[in-house]
Scaffold this motif. Structure first.
Motif, PDB file in Angstrom:
ATOM      1  N   ARG A  49       0.823  -1.206   0.000  1.00  0.00           N
ATOM      2  CA  ARG A  49       0.000   0.000   0.000  1.00  0.00           C
ATOM      3  C   ARG A  49       0.865   1.268   0.000  1.00  0.00           C
ATOM      4  O   ARG A  49       0.578   2.217  -0.731  1.00  0.00           O
ATOM      5  N   ILE A  50       1.923   1.261   0.794  1.00  0.00           N
ATOM      6  CA  ILE A  50       2.789   2.441   0.881  1.00  0.00           C
ATOM      7  C   ILE A  50       3.499   2.679  -0.445  1.00  0.00           C
ATOM      8  O   ILE A  50       3.549   3.809  -0.953  1.00  0.00           O
ATOM      9  N   ILE A  51       4.028   1.594  -1.037  1.00  0.00           N
ATOM     10  CA  ILE A  51       4.727   1.751  -2.329  1.00  0.00           C
ATOM     11  C   ILE A  51       3.751   2.245  -3.394  1.00  0.00           C
ATOM     12  O   ILE A  51       4.102   3.092  -4.224  1.00  0.00           O
ATOM     13  N   SER A  52       2.498   1.747  -3.350  1.00  0.00           N
ATOM     14  CA  SER A  52       1.498   2.212  -4.326  1.00  0.00           C
ATOM     15  C   SER A  52       1.278   3.705  -4.200  1.00  0.00           C
ATOM     16  O   SER A  52       1.210   4.425  -5.209  1.00  0.00           O
ATOM     17  N   ILE A  53       1.158   4.182  -2.948  1.00  0.00           N
ATOM     18  CA  ILE A  53       0.926   5.622  -2.734  1.00  0.00           C
ATOM     19  C   ILE A  53       2.125   6.425  -3.243  1.00  0.00           C
ATOM     20  O   ILE A  53       1.961   7.451  -3.912  1.00  0.00           O
ATOM     21  N   ILE A  54       3.340   5.917  -2.967  1.00  0.00           N
ATOM     22  CA  ILE A  54       4.545   6.635  -3.415  1.00  0.00           C
ATOM     23  C   ILE A  54       4.600   6.686  -4.941  1.00  0.00           C
ATOM     24  O   ILE A  54       4.883   7.737  -5.535  1.00  0.00           O
ATOM     25  N   VAL A  55       4.297   5.536  -5.580  1.00  0.00           N
ATOM     26  CA  VAL A  55       4.324   5.507  -7.053  1.00  0.00           C
ATOM     27  C   VAL A  55       3.306   6.481  -7.619  1.00  0.00           C
ATOM     28  O   VAL A  55       3.612   7.256  -8.545  1.00  0.00           O
ATOM     29  N   LEU A  56       2.097   6.471  -7.047  1.00  0.00           N
ATOM     30  CA  LEU A  56       1.044   7.353  -7.534  1.00  0.00           C
ATOM     31  C   LEU A  56       1.449   8.825  -7.388  1.00  0.00           C
ATOM     32  O   LEU A  56       1.335   9.614  -8.335  1.00  0.00           O
ATOM     33  N   GLY A  57       1.948   9.163  -6.209  1.00  0.00           N
ATOM     34  CA  GLY A  57       2.364  10.553  -5.967  1.00  0.00           C
ATOM     35  C   GLY A  57       3.484  10.976  -6.885  1.00  0.00           C
ATOM     36  O   GLY A  57       3.446  12.063  -7.482  1.00  0.00           O
ATOM     37  N   ASP A  58       4.480  10.090  -7.033  1.00  0.00           N
ATOM     38  CA  ASP A  58       5.610  10.409  -7.920  1.00  0.00           C
ATOM     39  C   ASP A  58       5.153  10.593  -9.353  1.00  0.00           C
ATOM     40  O   ASP A  58       5.634  11.482 -10.062  1.00  0.00           O
ATOM     41  N   MET A  59       4.234   9.722  -9.771  1.00  0.00           N
ATOM     42  CA  MET A  59       3.780   9.773 -11.158  1.00  0.00           C
ATOM     43  C   MET A  59       3.051  11.088 -11.428  1.00  0.00           C
ATOM     44  O   MET A  59       3.344  11.782 -12.412  1.00  0.00           O
ATOM     45  N   VAL A  60       2.128  11.435 -10.535  1.00  0.00           N
ATOM     46  CA  VAL A  60       1.363  12.679 -10.701  1.00  0.00           C
ATOM     47  C   VAL A  60       2.313  13.876 -10.689  1.00  0.00           C
ATOM     48  O   VAL A  60       2.275  14.732 -11.575  1.00  0.00           O
ATOM     49  N   LEU A  61       3.219  13.908  -9.704  1.00  0.00           N
ATOM     50  CA  LEU A  61       4.101  15.073  -9.574  1.00  0.00           C
ATOM     51  C   LEU A  61       5.123  15.150 -10.702  1.00  0.00           C
ATOM     52  O   LEU A  61       5.481  16.251 -11.134  1.00  0.00           O
ATOM     53  N   SER A  62       5.591  13.986 -11.189  1.00  0.00           N
ATOM     54  CA  SER A  62       6.573  14.056 -12.281  1.00  0.00           C
ATOM     55  C   SER A  62       5.899  14.565 -13.552  1.00  0.00           C
ATOM     56  O   SER A  62       6.484  15.371 -14.285  1.00  0.00           O
ATOM     57  N   HIS A  63       4.660  14.119 -13.800  1.00  0.00           N
ATOM     58  CA  HIS A  63       3.967  14.631 -14.983  1.00  0.00           C
ATOM     59  C   HIS A  63       3.672  16.122 -14.844  1.00  0.00           C
ATOM     60  O   HIS A  63       3.823  16.880 -15.807  1.00  0.00           O
ATOM     61  N   LEU A  64       3.269  16.538 -13.645  1.00  0.00           N
ATOM     62  CA  LEU A  64       3.008  17.969 -13.440  1.00  0.00           C
ATOM     63  C   LEU A  64       4.291  18.786 -13.616  1.00  0.00           C
ATOM     64  O   LEU A  64       4.271  19.871 -14.207  1.00  0.00           O
ATOM     65  N   SER A  65       5.419  18.259 -13.103  1.00  0.00           N
ATOM     66  CA  SER A  65       6.698  18.974 -13.249  1.00  0.00           C
ATOM     67  C   SER A  65       7.055  19.135 -14.713  1.00  0.00           C
ATOM     68  O   SER A  65       7.487  20.217 -15.142  1.00  0.00           O
ATOM     69  N   LEU A  66       6.889  18.029 -15.477  1.00  0.00           N
ATOM     70  CA  LEU A  66       7.220  18.101 -16.901  1.00  0.00           C
ATOM     71  C   LEU A  66       6.337  19.128 -17.593  1.00  0.00           C
ATOM     72  O   LEU A  66       6.830  19.959 -18.377  1.00  0.00           O
ATOM     73  N   ALA A  67       5.040  19.090 -17.285  1.00  0.00           N
ATOM     74  CA  ALA A  67       4.101  20.025 -17.910  1.00  0.00           C
ATOM     75  C   ALA A  67       4.481  21.463 -17.578  1.00  0.00           C
ATOM     76  O   ALA A  67       4.549  22.328 -18.467  1.00  0.00           O
ATOM     77  N   ALA A  68       4.787  21.721 -16.303  1.00  0.00           N
ATOM     78  CA  ALA A  68       5.131  23.084 -15.884  1.00  0.00           C
ATOM     79  C   ALA A  68       6.440  23.531 -16.517  1.00  0.00           C
ATOM     80  O   ALA A  68       6.558  24.678 -16.977  1.00  0.00           O
ATOM     81  N   ALA A  69       7.417  22.625 -16.571  1.00  0.00           N
ATOM     82  CA  ALA A  69       8.716  22.978 -17.149  1.00  0.00           C
ATOM     83  C   ALA A  69       8.578  23.303 -18.628  1.00  0.00           C
ATOM     84  O   ALA A  69       9.142  24.302 -19.119  1.00  0.00           O
ATOM     85  N   CYS A  70       7.806  22.485 -19.366  1.00  0.00           N
ATOM     86  CA  CYS A  70       7.613  22.726 -20.802  1.00  0.00           C
ATOM     87  C   CYS A  70       6.887  24.030 -21.031  1.00  0.00           C
ATOM     88  O   CYS A  70       7.255  24.798 -21.932  1.00  0.00           O
ATOM     89  N   SER A  71       5.845  24.279 -20.226  1.00  0.00           N
ATOM     90  CA  SER A  71       5.089  25.524 -20.400  1.00  0.00           C
ATOM     91  C   SER A  71       5.992  26.720 -20.156  1.00  0.00           C
ATOM     92  O   SER A  71       6.003  27.679 -20.945  1.00  0.00           O
ATOM     93  N   THR A  72       6.770  26.668 -19.074  1.00  0.00           N
ATOM     94  CA  THR A  72       7.654  27.787 -18.751  1.00  0.00           C
ATOM     95  C   THR A  72       8.668  28.004 -19.866  1.00  0.00           C
ATOM     96  O   THR A  72       8.906  29.140 -20.298  1.00  0.00           O
TER      97      THR A  72
END
Lengths: 152, 152
Positions: free
Chosen positions: B78-101
């Motif tokens: 359960r903990i690893i699932s939460i970490i994977v989910l959080g990392d996935m969401v945040l990495s995609h958001l980071s990429l989106a923000a970096a590209c937009s900037t």
């Protein structure tokens, strides 16, 4: 068949590939047809990325169609690795291109109508939306195949 | 310890989290300090995303430090699932923000110096570069943990 739905060779994968092909083609058409896309780097980037996504999706669509309708191919570790790698690279590129296009369109709308006539800006927005949908499906394909990989 | 290097609780994961913390903080500082970032949507988006990435990275950095230096925690699905989910969401958001900037900075440079003094545009570019590095490390963390997940 006990494989994960959405992984290579299943009907869900076929549906995902079909969606990717449709949305990436739509994105390319909205950007290219009768629009001067080459004046901004972000738009050129979107066209290039969609030009890579379309042949990839079509190839895997054909292979999935073969698997679903004619004869199921075995899951080879090497082939699934290549598919995961390709999907990962293309989904990240699609996201990057979609975000760039969306933010550039937003800036053009903000700067003024002279930079962005209504007809063109609507097209840019539609193109970015289609690229986002293509990214979403591509990302889903990548995750399903990646999930399968360690069990092979 | 037979776990994958880079997965939760290893020293490689600690290094990745440290890198994420450093780069995301640098990106936020370059964008916020003495720069009018709130006039463009893409820059506000970058600031918001980095404001989410920093606490997430710091939390996991602390947990990883505890695992590495004091006592290894067991890998719970359960903990690893939460970490994977959080990392996935945040990495995609980071990429989106970096590209937009990055693309907005490119457009501002193209439109003219009046929109973007040299000092500010250099900062925007540095901020985008740091966000890209943060995305890369976040994405690596996500992949290592995702690889671990089906074997649990």
């Amino acid at each position: 068949m006990d494989v994960l739905p959405g992984a290579f060779g299943t009907s869900a994968s076929f549906a995902l590939r079909l969606g990717q092909t449709v949305f990436s083609s739509a994105s390319l058409l909205f950007m290219c047809l009768d629009v001067e896309f080459y004046s901004y780097t972000a738009f050129c980037c979107l066209v290039t990325v969609m030009g890579l996504v379309i042949p990839w999706s079509v190839t895997l669509l054909v292979v999935d169609a073969y698997c679903v309708f004619i004869k199921c191919l075995p899951h080879q570790r090497r082939i699934i690795s290549i598919i995961v790698l390709g999907d990962m690279v293309l989904s990240h590129l699609s996201l990057a291109a979609a975000c760039s296009t969306a933010s550039v369109t937003d800036i053009l709308l903000e700067v003024g109508r002279s930079y962005c006539p209504t007809k063109y800006c609507g097209r840019y927005q539609l193109s970015a939306a289609m690229a986002f949908l293509s990214w979403f499906l591509s990302s889903a394909s990548c995750l399903f195949n990646f999930w399968l990989l360690p069990t092979l």
